[in-house]
Design an enzyme around this catalytic site. Structure first.
Site, PDB file in Angstrom:
ATOM      1  N   HIS A   1       5.179   7.214  -5.737  1.00 30.57           N
ATOM      2  CA  HIS A   1       4.786   5.637  -5.716  1.00 30.57           C
ATOM      3  C   HIS A   1       5.863   4.954  -6.243  1.00 30.57           C
ATOM      4  O   HIS A   1       6.875   5.569  -6.694  1.00 30.57           O
ATOM      5  CB  HIS A   1       3.777   5.563  -6.741  1.00 30.57           C
ATOM      6  CG  HIS A   1       2.345   6.054  -6.374  1.00 30.57           C
ATOM      7  ND1 HIS A   1       1.661   6.853  -7.104  1.00 30.57           N
ATOM      8  CD2 HIS A   1       1.770   5.685  -5.372  1.00 30.57           C
ATOM      9  CE1 HIS A   1       0.487   6.977  -6.682  1.00 30.57           C
ATOM     10  NE2 HIS A   1       0.254   6.334  -5.393  1.00 30.57           N
TER      11      HIS A   1
ATOM     12  N   SER B   1       0.760  -1.167   0.064  1.00 26.45           N
ATOM     13  CA  SER B   1      -0.034   0.083   0.142  1.00 26.45           C
ATOM     14  C   SER B   1       0.893   1.122   0.227  1.00 26.45           C
ATOM     15  O   SER B   1       1.834   1.227   0.520  1.00 26.45           O
ATOM     16  CB  SER B   1      -0.954  -0.003   1.041  1.00 26.45           C
ATOM     17  OG  SER B   1      -0.095   0.291   2.532  1.00 26.45           O
ATOM     18  N   SER B   2       0.276   2.290  -0.741  1.00 29.40           N
ATOM     19  CA  SER B   2       1.066   3.547  -0.617  1.00 29.40           C
ATOM     20  C   SER B   2       1.005   4.315   0.785  1.00 29.40           C
ATOM     21  O   SER B   2       0.025   3.840   1.527  1.00 29.40           O
ATOM     22  CB  SER B   2       0.423   4.639  -1.704  1.00 29.40           C
ATOM     23  OG  SER B   2       0.557   4.037  -2.855  1.00 29.40           O
ATOM     24  N   VAL B   3       1.927   4.891   1.285  1.00 30.23           N
ATOM     25  CA  VAL B   3       1.871   5.829   2.381  1.00 30.23           C
ATOM     26  C   VAL B   3       0.386   6.580   2.436  1.00 30.23           C
ATOM     27  O   VAL B   3       0.211   7.079   1.524  1.00 30.23           O
ATOM     28  CB  VAL B   3       3.126   6.573   2.424  1.00 30.23           C
ATOM     29  CG1 VAL B   3       2.656   7.595   3.735  1.00 30.23           C
ATOM     30  CG2 VAL B   3       4.369   5.950   2.562  1.00 30.23           C
TER      31      VAL B   3
END
Length: 337
Positions: free
Chosen positions: A196, A49-51
């Site tokens: 990303h 997952s992205s931050v």
């Protein structure tokens, strides 16, 4: 690997999400539905997952509105798709990913939330022309350039967001592409702090531990002084421009005490040594950071053996280097070509 559907994992998952971390989603392309819990070894993390903070900023920049048609490229954990469904309505949301296991897992998780967007397993760069044009397009992975097919699927008044780095991971950029009501495309490239992960097939360069050790311990071949201060870490626009002008060949060591740059391709490096000066080794890309400068002196008997860098000569000022005006930092300008 953590799993939200396992009650014992939820506290840790929430801690990562709200604490600015990433949740590992997939290991080495494994199927997600029905997988066994526990640690993994070997292979690589193929999805995470992205931050959360970065995702929230991108969603704000997208400016989602009810009824908009949204293309989410890079389904991953399905977070962006869920937000688009919540705001815009799932009838106009399309999310696609090249990994069928991620698509299958996201479909189940989104359905559990009551969302039923159109899910596709396919190449992100091709988009989904049958469902376009789209008012909003978000790429959830970094690309070297905006895929023409995606730009072509942007509706008048639409907006596309994608992180567009060079080979260097040090100075990421966000491309904001908009199509005017008249149909003209315009783009702004913004320097950002985070980006990303690189998408499939995007090569990156890194500073190895051995190279970092060399930069930190070797004395360098030349030292320069100047009245000019080097740009700070927060001057991201400068570093982004320098990165692109030099072809993405410089990598910054953000763990070093002072400014430290390395060029893995040629082995040259540049290191700020405090207010006394700036040491450098090699004649590669690191020498091209400009600034009014004068050579203090070659570091005699130190550094790696070999000829002097191109344009540098003993006993006179190097070509392309201007006199300094006092103590401080400096670097050499490119030699005339």
């Amino acid at each position: 690997m953590l799993d939200w559907y396992t009650l014992a994992d939820r506290v840790e998952v929430l801690g990562l999400l709200y604490g600015g971390g990433s949740v590992l989603v997939q290991h080495d392309g494994e199927p997600l539905l029905g997988r066994a819990r526990g640690a993994r070894s070997g292979g690589a993390i193929s999805s995470m997952s992205s931050v959360t903070g970065m995702t929230a900023e991108l969603l704000q920049e997208l400016d989602l509105r009810p009824g908009q048609r949204v293309l989410d490229v890079g389904t991953g954990a399905g977070i962006t798709a869920a937000m688009a469904c919540q705001v815009c309505g799932d009838a106009g949301v399309v999310t696609l990913d090249r990994d069928r296991h991620l698509v299958e897992s996201a479909a189940m998780r989104l359905a559990d939330l009551g969302f039923h967007p159109h899910l596709i397993c396919g190449a992100g760069g091709e988009g989904c022309p049958d469902r376009g044009p789209f008012d909003r397009i978000l790429l959830s992975y970094a690309v070297r350039q905006i895929p023409p097919a995606l730009a072509g699927q942007l509706a008048p008044g639409g907006r596309l967001l994608a992180h567009v780095p060079t080979a260097s991971p040090s100075w990421p950029a966000l491309a904001v592409v908009e199509r005017t009501p008249e149909g003209t495309l315009k783009c702004e490239l913004r320097a950002v702090e985070f980006a990303h992960r690189a998408g499939h097939g995007v090569d990156r360069i890194w500073l190895t531990e051995g190279f970092r050790h060399r930069i930190a311990t070797e004395p360098g071949t030349w030292t320069y002084v100047s009245a000019r201060e080097l740009p700070s870490t927060t001057d991201r626009g400068f570093w982004l421009a320098a990165d692109h002008l030099l072809g993405g060949s410089l990598v910054r060591d953000f763990g070093a005490e002072h400014l430290t740059l390395g060029a893995p391709g040629c082995g040259s490096w540049l290191r700020r040594t405090g207010r006394a000066g700036l040491a450098r080794r090699g004649a590669g890309a690191a020498r091209h950071l400009g600034g009014a400068a004068r050579p203090r002196r070659p570091v005699a008997g130190r550094g790696l053996p070999g000829p002097l860098p191109a344009g540098l000569h003993r006993g006179r000022r190097p070509a392309g280097v201007l006199p300094g005006r006092g103590p401080g930092l400096a670097s050499a300008r490119p030699e005339p070509r």
